[in-house]
Every structure is written in C-alpha cells, then in structure tokens.
Design a protein around this motif. Structure first.
Motif, short mmCIF file in Angstrom:
data_model
loop_
_atom_site.label_atom_id
_atom_site.label_comp_id
_atom_site.label_asym_id
_atom_site.label_seq_id
_atom_site.Cartn_x
_atom_site.Cartn_y
_atom_site.Cartn_z
N GLY A 136 0.84 -1.49 -0.04
CA GLY A 136 0.14 0.14 0.11
C GLY A 136 0.88 1.30 -0.01
N LEU A 137 2.03 1.32 0.90
CA LEU A 137 2.99 2.47 0.70
C LEU A 137 3.39 2.75 -0.58
N GLN A 138 3.38 1.76 -1.31
CA GLN A 138 4.08 2.15 -2.84
C GLN A 138 3.25 2.72 -3.69
N SER A 139 1.59 3.15 -3.26
CA SER A 139 0.96 3.78 -3.89
C SER A 139 1.32 5.55 -3.60
N ILE A 140 1.50 5.78 -2.60
CA ILE A 140 1.73 7.05 -2.14
C ILE A 140 2.55 8.04 -3.03
N ASN A 141 3.75 7.57 -3.57
CA ASN A 141 4.47 8.57 -4.42
C ASN A 141 3.67 8.82 -5.80
N SER A 142 3.07 7.72 -6.35
CA SER A 142 2.43 7.74 -7.65
C SER A 142 1.11 8.22 -7.37
N ARG A 143 0.25 8.29 -6.42
CA ARG A 143 -1.06 8.51 -6.40
C ARG A 143 -1.45 9.61 -5.34
N ASN A 144 -0.37 9.95 -4.48
CA ASN A 144 -0.77 11.09 -3.37
C ASN A 144 0.05 12.24 -3.45
N ILE A 145 1.41 12.17 -4.13
CA ILE A 145 2.39 13.18 -4.36
C ILE A 145 2.17 13.75 -5.77
N ASN A 146 2.15 15.05 -5.95
CA ASN A 146 2.37 15.60 -7.42
C ASN A 146 3.60 14.90 -7.99
N THR B 16 5.22 15.92 -10.31
CA THR B 16 6.14 16.55 -10.83
C THR B 16 7.27 17.05 -9.57
N THR B 17 6.81 16.58 -8.36
CA THR B 17 7.47 16.90 -7.23
C THR B 17 8.36 15.68 -6.96
N PRO B 18 9.62 15.65 -6.83
CA PRO B 18 10.57 14.39 -6.74
C PRO B 18 10.38 14.01 -5.24
N SER B 19 10.02 12.65 -4.99
CA SER B 19 10.11 12.01 -3.35
C SER B 19 10.49 10.67 -3.82
N VAL B 20 10.48 10.18 -2.44
CA VAL B 20 10.83 8.70 -2.23
C VAL B 20 10.55 8.36 -1.02
N LEU B 21 9.81 6.82 -1.10
CA LEU B 21 9.60 6.32 0.13
C LEU B 21 10.02 4.73 -0.02
N SER B 22 10.83 4.35 0.70
CA SER B 22 11.39 2.96 0.83
C SER B 22 11.56 2.30 2.18
N VAL B 23 10.83 1.11 2.15
CA VAL B 23 10.71 0.30 3.18
C VAL B 23 12.16 -0.69 3.31
N CYS B 24 13.18 -0.61 4.14
CA CYS B 24 14.23 -1.05 4.17
C CYS B 24 14.50 -1.99 5.46
N GLN B 25 13.81 -2.07 6.13
CA GLN B 25 13.62 -3.31 7.36
C GLN B 25 12.44 -3.91 7.59
N ILE B 26 12.49 -5.10 7.76
CA ILE B 26 11.30 -5.54 8.28
C ILE B 26 11.87 -6.80 9.27
#
Length: 396
Positions: free
Chosen positions: A222-232, A234-244
C-alpha cells in the motif's frame, strides 16, 4: 582582486601535503561524535599553520579562523565533515583503514584534508584580503548530525557569518570536475517505523490468529501508492521500506512485526504529506485485517537548498580554476541528505560536488560502499576551488 592562477599554483604546491593528511585520516577513521583523534590531528595541524581555533563545539568540533589583514569585511564559513562509517573496508590500498569495522566510505577524510589545505593557502594570503574565513571541522554528519549543535554552540557568531560553502567528493563525476546547481540540491533523509500488532499463534492454525506478517506485507504494498497517487508527479520524492523484522520460529505466527524505512523530499509540505499518508494507509490496512499499529516518524535534516547567487559564484570561481568546460550544471538534485542544510537555512550558502572518479584506476564505487575510494588528484582541485570561492565571496 585575487589571482586565480596564483591560487591554483599554491594549491598544487601543497597537493602532496593534502594527500598525506588524507591518507592519515583514512587509516584512522572514527565514528560520529567520537572523532577525538581526528579532532586532535586537526588542532595540531592548525597549530603548525599558526591559525587560531576554538574547540568544544558538538564534543569534537573544531572552528578555526583566519582574519584578513587588509581590513574588516564579511565573514565566510567553509565546512568539512570528519566522521567515518561503521563498515569494514574492502579496498586493497596502502592507506587502508586500521580500525576494524570502521572506514571512511563517504570521503570525509578527503573533506577534512582539503579544508586543512585551504587553511594553509588562505593563511599564506592573509595580507591580501579583507574579512574573515571560519573553518568548520564538523563531527557527525552521518546519523544525528553535528551541524545543528555547532550552530547552537555559536559557530555562526563572533564574528557573525555572512555566507558559507561546502563540498562533497562524488564518484559519479570525473576527477577534475565540479557539479553545482541553484535551489534544492539534496533531500531530507527522514525516517519512519511502523509496529504492526496482531495476535500470534501456531502456523498450522492461522484462523486463530491475526497475522501481522500478512498485514505488514499489505502495508508495504500500500505504501508504494503514495508517491504515484498522493504526491504531485512533478514533485520528486522517495519512500522506501528498508527493514522488516518479526517472528522467531518457522512455524509460529508472531504477535508483532516492525517495518522501518526512509522518505526523501525537498519541501516541508511533501515531507508532511508522506508521513500523513503512511499513517493513514497503515492504520486503514490494519483495521481491515483486525490488527492495529503504531507509527513513529523522525524528521532528520531539512532539505539542502543552495542560494542561486551563491551557486553562480561557485560556477564562476570554479571556472577560473579548472575551466568552464569542467563545471557541470546539475539538472536534478540528489536524494541523499546532508546536515549542511542547517547552515544553509541560516546564511546564504552553496554546496557543490567535486568529481573524484577515475575508471582507469578502478575508482568507480559509490558513497557508503566498502570499496569506496577517490582519485587523490581531485584534492588539489578541491583546495583551489574552495579558496577561490572564499576569496571571491569576500571581495564581492
């Protein structure tokens, strides 16, 4: 007006000395806020150069000052970070780290050595300029950051700093080049932690559990939709899950699972939106699965934003040292972070990259690699460019 050719000649004349400093520092790395030996080394070198300095900034920080003898003027600050990383060096080089599990994998040894070289050149030219140069030898750029506590300790005061410069070696660019842009140049390296709480039980009877592992998997998706569906877009951003992490046995569903990761952004609105969406998506998925969660967020360094005029000054000053053709204008910022952003938030500043790549020498590995290294020919370039930036700023 200063002579750029003279600066280049002076930088080249001390290149071997700068290399020697860099190799000593590379062999003796120290972690954030533990740079006692590095700090003493810097102090000893400043003593040899006859440069006054103060200690006590953020535990191991050192602040030197060179006062131009032509009269009063502005004060410019030059920053070098000193800390290493908790990594085992894999390089087979003469100056390989002597400290097990610790190495300079991000070039801070080079930054410190170059600032010592800059200090020597500027000290030799003190009769030729007005104003002051502050030399900021900073601990702990990695991790929690040493710039903010140095500001709180008064590094920007007495005399008050008007502008600042910092550089970072960069193996993406060839040795002998400089890369710079105005505006945002590095992101905010923020962090998050999500603790998913379910109900554990035997793996053979999942219907009697609330599976936090399955819930965590859905959250990651679900978190992978944030950059593509919630953030403009044209605005650079990153969200990475790095530990579980979660569970201790192959046949037991655990009670909890923990997810950790990082977000990157270039403005406060986007930083907040990323965290808001993480919390809403995680809570919503947990509710649907019968689980619950706790979200923890940590704002780290703010985005690093170059002043446009200061960035142009770096372009002009670097062009005089290495030629306009070797000064590269960045089109996009880096997603890495640097706590020089705290300085840039207080005074007009510019942060630039110094190319250190040399494929023929096998110097191609990125920051934070156990094989990271630099082409030491870049050290003289860095000294020359930084000196020219400082003097150009003071003259303007």
């Amino acid at each position: 007006m200063h002579d750029a050719k003279k600066i280049l000649d002076l930088a080249n004349a001390i290149k071997d000395e700068v290399i020697k400093d860099r190799r000593h520092l590379h062999e003796n790395p120290e972690l954030a806020f533990s740079e006692e030996k590095t700090s003493l080394y810097v102090q000893n070198r400043l003593n040899e150069l006859g440069i006054e300095y103060e200690t006590g900034y953020a535990k191991t920080g050192v602040v030197g000052i060179i006062r131009g003898k032509k009269g009063e003027g502005r004060t410019v600050l030059l920053r070098a970070d000193m800390d290493a990383l908790p990594m085992q060096e894999q390089n087979d080089i003469p100056c390989r780290s002597k400290v097990d599990g610790c190495m300079h994998a991000c070039g801070h040894d080079a930054h410190t050595a170059m600032l010592l070289g800059v200090a020597k050149v500027l000290k030799s030219m003190e009769d030729d300029f007005c104003g002051n140069v502050k030399l900021m030898f900073q601990p702990a750029e990695e991790g929690d950051g040493g710039a903010e506590p140095m500001i709180k300790a008064g590094i920007l005061d007495n005399p008050n700093v008007d502008g600042a410069f910092a550089l970072h070696v960069e193996p993406t660019y060839e040795c002998g080049t400089v890369a710079i842009k105005g505006g945002a140049i590095m992101a905010s390296p923020d962090g998050f932690k999500i603790t998913v709480k379910g109900k554990g039980g035997h793996g053979a009877y999942p219907h009697n559990t609330i599976d936090p592992i399955l819930t965590a998997a859905k959250i990651i998706e679900g978190l992978q939709s944030i950059n593509s569906r919630n953030i403009n877009t044209t605005t650079p951003s990153v969200l990475s899950v790095c530990q579980i992490s979660g569970g201790e046995a192959y046949n037991v569903i655990p009670d909890t699972v923990t997810l950790s990761g990082t977000t990157r952004a270039f403005d406060m609105e986007t930083r907040k939106e990323l965290f808001d969406r993480i919390e809403k998506i995680s809570s919503g998925i947990c509710a649907a699965m019968g689980a619950s969660c706790e979200c923890e967020f940590e704002y780290m360094f703010p985005p690093l934003v170059n002043d446009d005029n200061m960035a142009k000054l770096v372009c002009d000053a670097a062009s005089e040292i290495i030629g306009k053709e070797n000064v590269l204008e960045l089109k996009t910022p880096f997603m890495g972070g640097d706590d020089f952003s705290y300085i840039a938030n207080e005074v007009e500043s510019a942060y630039f990259y110094l190319g250190c790549r040399n494929e023929e020498k096998g110097i191609i590995n990125p920051w934070h690699s156990s094989n990271f290294n630099i082409d030491e020919d870049c050290l003289g370039v860095g000294v020359g460019v930084m000196v020219n930036c400082a003097l150009t700023y003071l003259e303007r």
